[in-house]
Design a protein around this motif. Structure first.
Motif, PDB file in Angstrom:
ATOM      1  N   ARG A  36      44.452  60.263  -0.589  1.00 20.78           N
ATOM      2  CA  ARG A  36      43.518  60.207   0.549  1.00 20.78           C
ATOM      3  C   ARG A  36      43.149  61.624   0.954  1.00 20.78           C
ATOM      4  NH1 ARG A  36      46.078  62.087   4.915  1.00 20.78           N
ATOM      5  NH2 ARG A  36      48.286  61.603   5.333  1.00 20.78           N
ATOM      6  N   ALA A  37      42.110  61.743   1.800  1.00 19.08           N
ATOM      7  CA  ALA A  37      41.733  63.055   2.339  1.00 19.08           C
ATOM      8  C   ALA A  37      42.791  63.539   3.319  1.00 19.08           C
ATOM      9  CB  ALA A  37      40.376  62.962   3.031  1.00 19.08           C
ATOM     10  N   LEU A  38      42.882  64.842   3.461  1.00 11.71           N
ATOM     11  CA  LEU A  38      43.823  65.452   4.394  1.00 11.71           C
ATOM     12  C   LEU A  38      43.161  65.661   5.758  1.00 11.71           C
ATOM     13  CD1 LEU A  38      45.290  68.167   1.996  1.00 11.71           C
ATOM     14  CD2 LEU A  38      46.420  66.052   2.729  1.00 11.71           C
ATOM     15  N   THR A  39      43.992  65.676   6.806  1.00  8.15           N
ATOM     16  CA  THR A  39      43.512  65.918   8.163  1.00  8.15           C
ATOM     17  C   THR A  39      44.432  66.940   8.835  1.00  8.15           C
ATOM     18  OG1 THR A  39      44.860  64.255   9.288  1.00  8.15           O
ATOM     19  CG2 THR A  39      42.813  63.487   8.249  1.00  8.15           C
ATOM     20  N   LYS A  77      32.928  73.289   6.607  1.00  8.32           N
ATOM     21  CA  LYS A  77      33.895  72.575   5.781  1.00  8.32           C
ATOM     22  C   LYS A  77      33.824  71.074   6.047  1.00  8.32           C
ATOM     23  CE  LYS A  77      37.132  76.466   5.622  1.00  8.32           C
ATOM     24  NZ  LYS A  77      38.482  76.945   5.988  1.00  8.32           N
ATOM     25  N   ASP A  78      34.143  70.301   5.033  1.00  4.66           N
ATOM     26  CA  ASP A  78      34.112  68.844   5.140  1.00  4.66           C
ATOM     27  C   ASP A  78      35.422  68.292   4.574  1.00  4.66           C
ATOM     28  OD1 ASP A  78      33.528  66.172   5.258  1.00  4.66           O
ATOM     29  OD2 ASP A  78      31.748  66.258   3.978  1.00  4.66           O
ATOM     30  N   PRO A  79      36.513  68.367   5.347  1.00  2.00           N
ATOM     31  CA  PRO A  79      37.813  67.926   4.823  1.00  2.00           C
ATOM     32  C   PRO A  79      37.829  66.485   4.351  1.00  2.00           C
ATOM     33  CG  PRO A  79      38.095  69.168   6.862  1.00  2.00           C
ATOM     34  CD  PRO A  79      36.629  68.925   6.713  1.00  2.00           C
ATOM     35  N   ALA A  80      37.007  65.651   4.961  1.00  4.60           N
ATOM     36  CA  ALA A  80      36.997  64.238   4.573  1.00  4.60           C
ATOM     37  C   ALA A  80      36.545  64.053   3.128  1.00  4.60           C
ATOM     38  CB  ALA A  80      36.087  63.439   5.506  1.00  4.60           C
ATOM     39  N   ARG A  81      35.730  64.984   2.635  1.00  2.00           N
ATOM     40  CA  ARG A  81      35.226  64.874   1.264  1.00  2.00           C
ATOM     41  C   ARG A  81      35.809  65.937   0.334  1.00  2.00           C
ATOM     42  NH1 ARG A  81      28.925  64.716   1.061  1.00  2.00           N
ATOM     43  NH2 ARG A  81      29.384  63.820  -0.972  1.00  2.00           N
ATOM     44  N   ASP A  82      36.260  67.051   0.913  1.00  2.00           N
ATOM     45  CA  ASP A  82      36.619  68.208   0.089  1.00  2.00           C
ATOM     46  C   ASP A  82      38.118  68.495   0.039  1.00  2.00           C
ATOM     47  OD1 ASP A  82      33.927  68.475  -0.338  1.00  2.00           O
ATOM     48  OD2 ASP A  82      33.642  70.005   1.197  1.00  2.00           O
ATOM     49  N   THR A  83      38.933  67.587   0.551  1.00  2.00           N
ATOM     50  CA  THR A  83      40.382  67.722   0.422  1.00  2.00           C
ATOM     51  C   THR A  83      40.954  66.441  -0.151  1.00  2.00           C
ATOM     52  OG1 THR A  83      40.946  66.852   2.624  1.00  2.00           O
ATOM     53  CG2 THR A  83      40.488  69.222   2.458  1.00  2.00           C
ATOM     54  N   LEU A  84      42.156  66.568  -0.708  1.00  2.00           N
ATOM     55  CA  LEU A  84      42.829  65.417  -1.290  1.00  2.00           C
ATOM     56  C   LEU A  84      44.334  65.633  -1.191  1.00  2.00           C
ATOM     57  CD1 LEU A  84      41.896  62.797  -2.757  1.00  2.00           C
ATOM     58  CD2 LEU A  84      42.336  63.984  -4.909  1.00  2.00           C
ATOM     59  N   GLY A  85      45.030  64.592  -0.781  1.00  2.00           N
ATOM     60  CA  GLY A  85      46.485  64.644  -0.729  1.00  2.00           C
ATOM     61  C   GLY A  85      47.079  63.467  -1.464  1.00  2.00           C
ATOM     62  N   GLY A  86      48.178  63.728  -2.169  1.00  2.00           N
ATOM     63  CA  GLY A  86      48.900  62.665  -2.863  1.00  2.00           C
ATOM     64  C   GLY A  86      50.215  62.402  -2.154  1.00  2.00           C
ATOM     65  N   LEU A  87      50.422  61.176  -1.675  1.00  2.00           N
ATOM     66  CA  LEU A  87      51.607  60.825  -0.904  1.00  2.00           C
ATOM     67  C   LEU A  87      52.501  59.874  -1.685  1.00  2.00           C
ATOM     68  CD1 LEU A  87      49.084  61.296   1.174  1.00  2.00           C
ATOM     69  CD2 LEU A  87      50.751  60.574   2.865  1.00  2.00           C
ATOM     70  N   ASP A  88      53.805  60.131  -1.615  1.00  5.56           N
ATOM     71  CA  ASP A  88      54.746  59.237  -2.295  1.00  5.56           C
ATOM     72  C   ASP A  88      54.994  57.990  -1.442  1.00  5.56           C
ATOM     73  OD1 ASP A  88      56.648  59.778  -0.314  1.00  5.56           O
ATOM     74  OD2 ASP A  88      57.813  61.150  -1.554  1.00  5.56           O
ATOM     75  N   ARG A  94      53.056  65.145  -1.723  1.00  3.45           N
ATOM     76  CA  ARG A  94      53.594  65.711  -2.960  1.00  3.45           C
ATOM     77  C   ARG A  94      52.567  66.506  -3.761  1.00  3.45           C
ATOM     78  NH1 ARG A  94      58.861  65.737  -1.869  1.00  3.45           N
ATOM     79  NH2 ARG A  94      59.635  63.660  -1.303  1.00  3.45           N
ATOM     80  N   ALA A  95      51.308  66.393  -3.407  1.00  2.00           N
ATOM     81  CA  ALA A  95      50.257  67.161  -4.088  1.00  2.00           C
ATOM     82  C   ALA A  95      49.095  67.333  -3.117  1.00  2.00           C
ATOM     83  CB  ALA A  95      49.795  66.454  -5.354  1.00  2.00           C
ATOM     84  N   TRP A  96      48.361  68.430  -3.286  1.00  2.00           N
ATOM     85  CA  TRP A  96      47.214  68.646  -2.397  1.00  2.00           C
ATOM     86  C   TRP A  96      46.129  69.424  -3.127  1.00  2.00           C
ATOM     87  CZ3 TRP A  96      45.081  73.150   0.008  1.00  2.00           C
ATOM     88  CH2 TRP A  96      45.700  74.354  -0.369  1.00  2.00           C
ATOM     89  N   ALA A  97      44.931  69.332  -2.615  1.00  2.00           N
ATOM     90  CA  ALA A  97      43.800  70.058  -3.203  1.00  2.00           C
ATOM     91  C   ALA A  97      42.724  70.248  -2.148  1.00  2.00           C
ATOM     92  CB  ALA A  97      43.236  69.289  -4.388  1.00  2.00           C
ATOM     93  N   GLN A  98      41.991  71.343  -2.286  1.00  2.00           N
ATOM     94  CA  GLN A  98      40.853  71.608  -1.416  1.00  2.00           C
ATOM     95  C   GLN A  98      39.791  72.362  -2.190  1.00  2.00           C
ATOM     96  OE1 GLN A  98      41.544  74.086   2.115  1.00  2.00           O
ATOM     97  NE2 GLN A  98      39.885  73.034   3.187  1.00  2.00           N
ATOM     98  N   VAL A  99      38.534  72.073  -1.903  1.00  2.00           N
ATOM     99  CA  VAL A  99      37.386  72.794  -2.445  1.00  2.00           C
ATOM    100  C   VAL A  99      36.624  73.377  -1.263  1.00  2.00           C
ATOM    101  CG1 VAL A  99      35.228  72.609  -3.738  1.00  2.00           C
ATOM    102  CG2 VAL A  99      37.213  71.236  -4.420  1.00  2.00           C
ATOM    103  N   THR A 100      36.359  74.673  -1.284  1.00  2.00           N
ATOM    104  CA  THR A 100      35.590  75.302  -0.212  1.00  2.00           C
ATOM    105  C   THR A 100      34.387  76.029  -0.791  1.00  2.00           C
ATOM    106  OG1 THR A 100      36.997  77.287  -0.285  1.00  2.00           O
ATOM    107  CG2 THR A 100      37.570  75.586   1.321  1.00  2.00           C
ATOM    108  N   GLN A 101      33.320  76.096   0.024  1.00  2.00           N
ATOM    109  CA  GLN A 101      32.095  76.784  -0.379  1.00  2.00           C
ATOM    110  C   GLN A 101      31.644  77.663   0.786  1.00  2.00           C
ATOM    111  OE1 GLN A 101      28.288  76.677   0.195  1.00  2.00           O
ATOM    112  NE2 GLN A 101      28.756  78.441  -1.121  1.00  2.00           N
ATOM    113  N   PRO A 102      31.810  78.989   0.680  1.00  2.00           N
ATOM    114  CA  PRO A 102      31.440  79.870   1.789  1.00  2.00           C
ATOM    115  C   PRO A 102      29.957  79.744   2.137  1.00  2.00           C
ATOM    116  CG  PRO A 102      32.804  81.028   0.185  1.00  2.00           C
ATOM    117  CD  PRO A 102      32.430  79.722  -0.435  1.00  2.00           C
ATOM    118  N   PRO A 103      29.633  79.644   3.416  1.00  2.00           N
ATOM    119  CA  PRO A 103      28.256  79.327   3.800  1.00  2.00           C
ATOM    120  C   PRO A 103      27.258  80.455   3.646  1.00  2.00           C
ATOM    121  CG  PRO A 103      29.605  79.684   5.753  1.00  2.00           C
ATOM    122  CD  PRO A 103      30.543  79.704   4.574  1.00  2.00           C
ATOM    123  N   GLY A 104      27.706  81.711   3.555  1.00  2.00           N
ATOM    124  CA  GLY A 104      26.762  82.824   3.523  1.00  2.00           C
ATOM    125  C   GLY A 104      26.289  83.235   2.144  1.00  2.00           C
TER     126      GLY A 104
END
Length: 348
Positions: A36-39, A77-88, A94-104
Protein backbone atom coordinates in the motif's frame (compact mmCIF):
# COMPACT_ATOMS: atom_id res chain seq x y z
CA UNK A 1 24.78 7.17 -30.56
CA UNK A 2 25.19 9.47 -33.63
CA UNK A 3 24.60 13.15 -32.86
CA UNK A 4 21.55 13.31 -35.13
CA UNK A 5 19.96 10.34 -33.36
CA UNK A 6 20.71 11.89 -29.93
CA UNK A 7 19.11 15.18 -31.03
CA UNK A 8 16.01 13.37 -32.22
CA UNK A 9 15.85 11.46 -28.94
CA UNK A 10 15.97 14.52 -26.72
CA UNK A 11 13.64 16.69 -28.82
CA UNK A 12 10.86 14.14 -29.12
CA UNK A 13 8.12 14.57 -26.50
CA UNK A 14 9.00 13.33 -23.04
CA UNK A 15 5.71 11.41 -23.05
CA UNK A 16 7.17 9.28 -25.85
CA UNK A 17 10.75 9.00 -24.57
CA UNK A 18 9.68 8.03 -21.06
CA UNK A 19 7.64 5.10 -22.40
CA UNK A 20 5.25 5.14 -19.43
CA UNK A 21 3.33 1.93 -18.76
CA UNK A 22 -0.43 2.14 -18.34
CA UNK A 23 0.05 0.73 -14.85
CA UNK A 24 3.19 0.37 -12.73
CA UNK A 25 4.05 -3.24 -11.90
CA UNK A 26 3.26 -3.81 -8.23
CA UNK A 27 5.41 -6.24 -6.25
CA UNK A 28 4.04 -9.73 -5.87
CA UNK A 29 2.17 -10.58 -2.68
CA UNK A 30 3.66 -14.06 -3.02
CA UNK A 31 6.60 -12.63 -1.08
CA UNK A 32 4.39 -12.56 2.00
CA UNK A 33 3.94 -8.78 2.06
CA UNK A 34 0.85 -6.66 1.51
CA UNK A 35 1.46 -3.48 -0.46
CA UNK A 36 0.00 0.00 0.00
CA UNK A 37 1.00 3.67 -0.19
CA UNK A 38 2.81 5.17 2.78
CA UNK A 39 1.46 8.00 4.94
CA UNK A 40 2.75 10.23 7.72
CA UNK A 41 1.37 7.68 10.19
CA UNK A 42 4.08 5.29 8.95
CA UNK A 43 6.97 7.61 9.86
CA UNK A 44 8.01 5.86 13.11
CA UNK A 45 7.96 2.39 11.52
CA UNK A 46 9.61 3.70 8.35
CA UNK A 47 12.38 5.30 10.43
CA UNK A 48 12.99 1.95 12.13
CA UNK A 49 13.21 0.22 8.75
CA UNK A 50 15.49 2.86 7.24
CA UNK A 51 17.83 2.57 10.24
CA UNK A 52 17.99 -1.22 9.89
CA UNK A 53 18.84 -0.89 6.21
CA UNK A 54 21.55 1.71 6.89
CA UNK A 55 23.08 -0.48 9.60
CA UNK A 56 23.10 -3.56 7.35
CA UNK A 57 24.61 -1.61 4.45
CA UNK A 58 27.36 -0.10 6.60
CA UNK A 59 26.34 3.48 5.93
CA UNK A 60 28.35 6.15 7.78
CA UNK A 61 25.16 8.06 8.59
CA UNK A 62 21.68 7.61 10.05
CA UNK A 63 18.45 9.21 8.87
CA UNK A 64 16.53 10.80 11.74
CA UNK A 65 12.78 10.53 12.21
CA UNK A 66 12.44 14.22 11.37
CA UNK A 67 14.21 13.61 8.06
CA UNK A 68 11.96 10.65 7.30
CA UNK A 69 8.89 12.81 7.97
CA UNK A 70 10.25 15.36 5.49
CA UNK A 71 9.95 12.78 2.72
CA UNK A 72 6.22 13.59 2.78
CA UNK A 73 6.66 17.39 2.76
CA UNK A 74 5.94 19.49 -0.31
CA UNK A 75 2.82 20.15 -2.35
CA UNK A 76 4.61 18.79 -5.42
CA UNK A 77 4.81 15.33 -3.87
CA UNK A 78 2.05 12.75 -4.18
CA UNK A 79 2.66 10.05 -1.54
CA UNK A 80 -0.58 8.30 -2.40
CA UNK A 81 0.79 7.49 -5.86
CA UNK A 82 4.56 7.82 -5.46
CA UNK A 83 5.27 5.74 -2.36
CA UNK A 84 4.92 2.06 -1.60
CA UNK A 85 5.26 0.03 1.56
CA UNK A 86 5.35 -3.73 2.04
CA UNK A 87 3.87 -4.95 5.33
CA UNK A 88 4.21 -8.40 6.84
CA UNK A 89 1.22 -10.24 8.42
CA UNK A 90 1.90 -8.53 11.75
CA UNK A 91 1.67 -5.10 10.11
CA UNK A 92 5.40 -4.33 10.35
CA UNK A 93 6.95 -2.45 7.45
CA UNK A 94 9.52 -4.64 5.66
CA UNK A 95 10.09 -2.77 2.39
CA UNK A 96 9.57 0.77 1.14
CA UNK A 97 9.95 2.87 -1.98
CA UNK A 98 9.48 6.45 -3.09
CA UNK A 99 9.75 8.32 -6.39
CA UNK A 100 10.26 12.09 -6.31
CA UNK A 101 10.40 14.68 -9.09
CA UNK A 102 11.81 18.11 -8.16
CA UNK A 103 9.41 20.81 -9.35
CA UNK A 104 11.95 23.36 -10.61
CA UNK A 105 13.59 21.21 -13.28
CA UNK A 106 14.02 23.06 -16.58
CA UNK A 107 16.97 21.68 -18.59
CA UNK A 108 16.71 18.05 -17.46
CA UNK A 109 13.58 16.68 -15.83
CA UNK A 110 14.64 14.26 -13.11
CA UNK A 111 13.13 11.57 -10.94
CA UNK A 112 14.90 10.08 -7.93
CA UNK A 113 14.32 6.63 -6.48
CA UNK A 114 14.68 5.82 -2.78
CA UNK A 115 13.84 2.65 -0.93
CA UNK A 116 15.03 -0.58 0.56
CA UNK A 117 14.20 -3.97 2.04
CA UNK A 118 14.49 -5.18 5.63
CA UNK A 119 17.79 -7.12 5.82
CA UNK A 120 15.93 -10.16 7.19
CA UNK A 121 13.67 -10.17 4.12
CA UNK A 122 16.35 -9.88 1.48
CA UNK A 123 17.18 -12.60 -1.04
CA UNK A 124 13.54 -13.22 -1.98
CA UNK A 125 13.27 -10.97 -5.03
CA UNK A 126 11.46 -8.20 -3.15
CA UNK A 127 14.07 -5.55 -3.98
CA UNK A 128 13.90 -6.44 -7.67
CA UNK A 129 10.10 -6.10 -7.67
CA UNK A 130 10.18 -2.83 -5.75
CA UNK A 131 12.72 -1.33 -8.15
CA UNK A 132 10.64 -2.42 -11.15
CA UNK A 133 7.65 -0.56 -9.66
CA UNK A 134 9.81 2.52 -9.06
CA UNK A 135 11.10 2.63 -12.61
CA UNK A 136 7.59 2.21 -14.01
CA UNK A 137 6.28 4.95 -11.75
CA UNK A 138 9.22 7.22 -12.60
CA UNK A 139 8.41 6.82 -16.30
CA UNK A 140 4.81 7.79 -15.62
CA UNK A 141 5.86 10.83 -13.57
CA UNK A 142 8.31 12.02 -16.22
CA UNK A 143 5.73 11.67 -18.97
CA UNK A 144 3.19 13.63 -16.92
CA UNK A 145 5.51 16.64 -16.52
CA UNK A 146 5.12 17.56 -20.19
CA UNK A 147 8.65 19.01 -20.08
CA UNK A 148 10.15 18.16 -23.45
CA UNK A 149 13.76 18.23 -22.31
CA UNK A 150 16.12 15.35 -21.51
CA UNK A 151 14.81 13.05 -18.78
CA UNK A 152 16.57 11.13 -16.04
CA UNK A 153 15.69 8.32 -13.63
CA UNK A 154 18.31 8.29 -10.88
CA UNK A 155 19.27 6.46 -7.70
CA UNK A 156 22.25 6.87 -5.41
CA UNK A 157 24.22 3.95 -3.97
CA UNK A 158 27.11 4.01 -1.53
CA UNK A 159 30.36 2.39 -2.63
CA UNK A 160 30.11 -0.44 -0.09
CA UNK A 161 26.44 -1.32 -0.84
CA UNK A 162 27.31 -4.06 -3.34
CA UNK A 163 23.86 -5.67 -3.38
CA UNK A 164 22.15 -2.36 -4.15
CA UNK A 165 24.64 -1.61 -6.91
CA UNK A 166 24.05 -5.04 -8.49
CA UNK A 167 20.29 -4.48 -8.32
CA UNK A 168 20.49 -1.08 -10.01
CA UNK A 169 22.78 -2.34 -12.76
CA UNK A 170 20.55 -5.35 -13.42
CA UNK A 171 17.57 -3.01 -13.86
CA UNK A 172 19.40 -0.98 -16.50
CA UNK A 173 20.73 1.92 -14.46
CA UNK A 174 24.31 2.87 -15.23
CA UNK A 175 26.86 4.88 -13.21
CA UNK A 176 27.06 8.46 -14.36
CA UNK A 177 28.61 10.50 -11.51
CA UNK A 178 30.67 9.84 -8.38
CA UNK A 179 30.42 11.94 -5.23
CA UNK A 180 32.88 12.09 -2.34
CA UNK A 181 32.30 13.04 1.27
CA UNK A 182 35.26 14.84 2.83
CA UNK A 183 36.10 15.88 6.37
CA UNK A 184 38.71 17.97 8.15
CA UNK A 185 39.74 17.87 11.82
CA UNK A 186 39.29 21.14 13.68
CA UNK A 187 41.81 20.48 16.45
CA UNK A 188 44.69 21.54 14.19
CA UNK A 189 45.57 24.98 12.83
CA UNK A 190 42.73 26.53 10.85
CA UNK A 191 43.26 28.57 7.69
CA UNK A 192 43.08 32.33 8.10
CA UNK A 193 41.35 33.65 4.98
CA UNK A 194 39.91 37.16 5.19
CA UNK A 195 37.07 38.21 2.92
CA UNK A 196 38.26 40.12 -0.14
CA UNK A 197 37.98 43.90 -0.26
CA UNK A 198 34.42 45.06 -0.94
CA UNK A 199 32.79 41.92 0.46
CA UNK A 200 31.65 41.21 4.02
CA UNK A 201 31.01 37.79 5.53
CA UNK A 202 27.89 37.89 7.70
CA UNK A 203 25.60 35.40 9.42
CA UNK A 204 22.74 33.85 7.45
CA UNK A 205 19.40 35.50 8.23
CA UNK A 206 15.82 34.53 7.50
CA UNK A 207 15.08 37.81 5.71
CA UNK A 208 17.78 37.10 3.09
CA UNK A 209 16.85 33.46 2.50
CA UNK A 210 15.07 33.94 -0.82
CA UNK A 211 17.99 36.08 -2.00
CA UNK A 212 20.19 33.10 -1.13
CA UNK A 213 17.93 30.77 -3.13
CA UNK A 214 18.22 33.01 -6.19
CA UNK A 215 21.99 33.26 -5.69
CA UNK A 216 22.13 29.47 -5.49
CA UNK A 217 20.14 29.02 -8.70
CA UNK A 218 22.52 31.40 -10.49
CA UNK A 219 25.66 29.89 -8.95
CA UNK A 220 24.75 26.33 -9.91
CA UNK A 221 23.17 27.06 -13.31
CA UNK A 222 26.12 25.54 -15.19
CA UNK A 223 26.81 22.66 -12.77
CA UNK A 224 26.09 19.16 -14.03
CA UNK A 225 22.95 17.69 -12.50
CA UNK A 226 21.77 20.93 -10.92
CA UNK A 227 18.39 22.50 -11.64
CA UNK A 228 16.70 25.66 -10.30
CA UNK A 229 14.99 25.34 -6.92
CA UNK A 230 11.49 26.70 -6.40
CA UNK A 231 10.77 28.67 -3.23
CA UNK A 232 8.87 25.78 -1.67
CA UNK A 233 11.47 23.15 -2.54
CA UNK A 234 14.21 25.42 -1.20
CA UNK A 235 12.47 25.71 2.16
CA UNK A 236 11.79 22.00 2.51
CA UNK A 237 14.01 19.42 4.16
CA UNK A 238 15.44 21.73 6.81
CA UNK A 239 15.01 19.71 10.00
CA UNK A 240 18.80 19.52 10.37
CA UNK A 241 19.57 23.04 9.15
CA UNK A 242 22.14 24.88 11.31
CA UNK A 243 21.66 28.64 10.85
CA UNK A 244 24.40 29.32 13.42
CA UNK A 245 26.88 27.67 11.05
CA UNK A 246 25.58 29.31 7.85
CA UNK A 247 27.20 32.38 6.30
CA UNK A 248 26.65 34.89 3.52
CA UNK A 249 29.12 36.97 1.56
CA UNK A 250 27.51 40.34 0.85
CA UNK A 251 28.70 42.97 -1.61
CA UNK A 252 29.46 46.09 0.42
CA UNK A 253 28.35 48.43 -2.37
CA UNK A 254 25.17 46.84 -3.66
CA UNK A 255 24.10 44.73 -0.68
CA UNK A 256 23.67 41.73 -2.98
CA UNK A 257 24.31 38.18 -1.82
CA UNK A 258 27.52 37.34 -3.68
CA UNK A 259 28.01 33.88 -2.14
CA UNK A 260 26.64 31.65 0.58
CA UNK A 261 27.47 28.66 2.75
CA UNK A 262 24.64 26.68 4.39
CA UNK A 263 25.30 23.98 6.99
CA UNK A 264 23.53 21.13 8.74
CA UNK A 265 23.86 19.56 12.18
CA UNK A 266 23.36 15.76 11.99
CA UNK A 267 23.82 14.71 15.60
CA UNK A 268 22.45 11.22 14.91
CA UNK A 269 25.59 10.55 12.84
CA UNK A 270 28.07 11.47 15.55
CA UNK A 271 27.99 8.21 17.49
CA UNK A 272 28.59 6.17 14.32
CA UNK A 273 31.43 8.45 13.21
CA UNK A 274 32.99 8.61 16.65
CA UNK A 275 33.15 12.40 16.57
CA UNK A 276 30.95 15.50 16.28
CA UNK A 277 30.73 17.37 13.00
CA UNK A 278 29.16 20.19 11.08
CA UNK A 279 28.18 19.45 7.49
CA UNK A 280 28.42 22.05 4.71
CA UNK A 281 25.29 21.42 2.67
CA UNK A 282 25.67 24.11 0.02
CA UNK A 283 28.48 26.43 -1.00
CA UNK A 284 28.16 28.69 -4.00
CA UNK A 285 29.59 31.88 -5.48
CA UNK A 286 27.77 33.87 -8.14
CA UNK A 287 29.75 34.21 -11.41
CA UNK A 288 30.42 37.95 -11.09
CA UNK A 289 32.17 37.43 -7.75
CA UNK A 290 34.26 34.35 -8.55
CA UNK A 291 38.06 34.05 -8.37
CA UNK A 292 38.28 36.56 -5.54
CA UNK A 293 38.80 34.12 -2.68
CA UNK A 294 35.25 34.26 -1.33
CA UNK A 295 34.69 30.49 -1.13
CA UNK A 296 37.81 29.81 0.99
CA UNK A 297 36.89 32.78 3.20
CA UNK A 298 33.46 31.27 3.84
CA UNK A 299 34.96 27.85 4.59
CA UNK A 300 37.51 29.35 6.95
CA UNK A 301 34.73 31.27 8.64
CA UNK A 302 32.51 28.26 9.21
CA UNK A 303 35.40 26.14 10.48
CA UNK A 304 36.16 28.81 13.07
CA UNK A 305 32.52 28.81 14.16
CA UNK A 306 32.41 25.04 14.39
CA UNK A 307 35.54 24.90 16.52
CA UNK A 308 34.23 27.67 18.78
CA UNK A 309 31.15 25.49 19.39
CA UNK A 310 33.30 22.51 20.36
CA UNK A 311 32.73 20.60 17.11
CA UNK A 312 35.51 18.21 16.14
CA UNK A 313 35.22 17.96 12.34
CA UNK A 314 33.96 19.93 9.36
CA UNK A 315 32.46 17.87 6.52
CA UNK A 316 31.44 18.60 2.94
CA UNK A 317 30.35 16.68 -0.15
CA UNK A 318 31.62 17.17 -3.71
CA UNK A 319 30.97 15.97 -7.23
CA UNK A 320 34.35 14.46 -8.14
CA UNK A 321 33.99 15.69 -11.73
CA UNK A 322 33.00 19.24 -10.76
CA UNK A 323 34.77 21.55 -13.21
CA UNK A 324 34.84 24.51 -10.81
CA UNK A 325 37.87 23.19 -8.95
CA UNK A 326 35.88 22.58 -5.76
CA UNK A 327 37.67 19.34 -4.90
CA UNK A 328 41.07 21.01 -5.21
CA UNK A 329 39.92 23.89 -3.00
CA UNK A 330 38.66 21.57 -0.27
CA UNK A 331 41.78 19.42 -0.22
CA UNK A 332 43.98 22.54 -0.11
CA UNK A 333 42.15 23.52 3.08
CA UNK A 334 42.83 20.16 4.69
CA UNK A 335 39.74 18.14 3.78
CA UNK A 336 40.23 14.45 2.93
CA UNK A 337 37.74 11.92 1.49
CA UNK A 338 36.17 9.26 3.71
CA UNK A 339 33.16 7.98 1.75
CA UNK A 340 31.93 7.77 -1.84
CA UNK A 341 28.60 7.24 -3.53
CA UNK A 342 27.55 6.97 -7.15
CA UNK A 343 24.53 8.20 -9.04
CA UNK A 344 23.10 5.48 -11.30
CA UNK A 345 20.69 6.58 -14.01
CA UNK A 346 18.57 5.78 -17.00
CA UNK A 347 18.91 8.69 -19.41
CA UNK A 348 15.87 9.45 -21.55
Amino acid sequence: MPAADQTALTTSPIAERAQPPAEARRPSEAHGLAWRALTLDDVPDLTRLVTQIEEADGEPFRTSQDEVAEKFDGDWKDPARDTLGGLDPSGALRAWAQVTQPPGDTTTVRTFLEGGVDPQWRGRGIGRDVLAWQIDRARQVLAATGKDVPGRIGAFASEQAAASIDLLRAAGLAPIRVYSELRRPLDVALPQVPAPQGVSVVAWSEDRDDDVRLAHNESFASHWGSEPQTAEAWRSGRSQFAPQWSLLAVDDTTGEVAAYLLSGRYEQDWEIAGHSSGYVELLGVRPAWRRRGIAPALLAGVMARLRADGIEYAEIGVDTENLSGALGLYTSLGFAPFHRSTLYTIEL
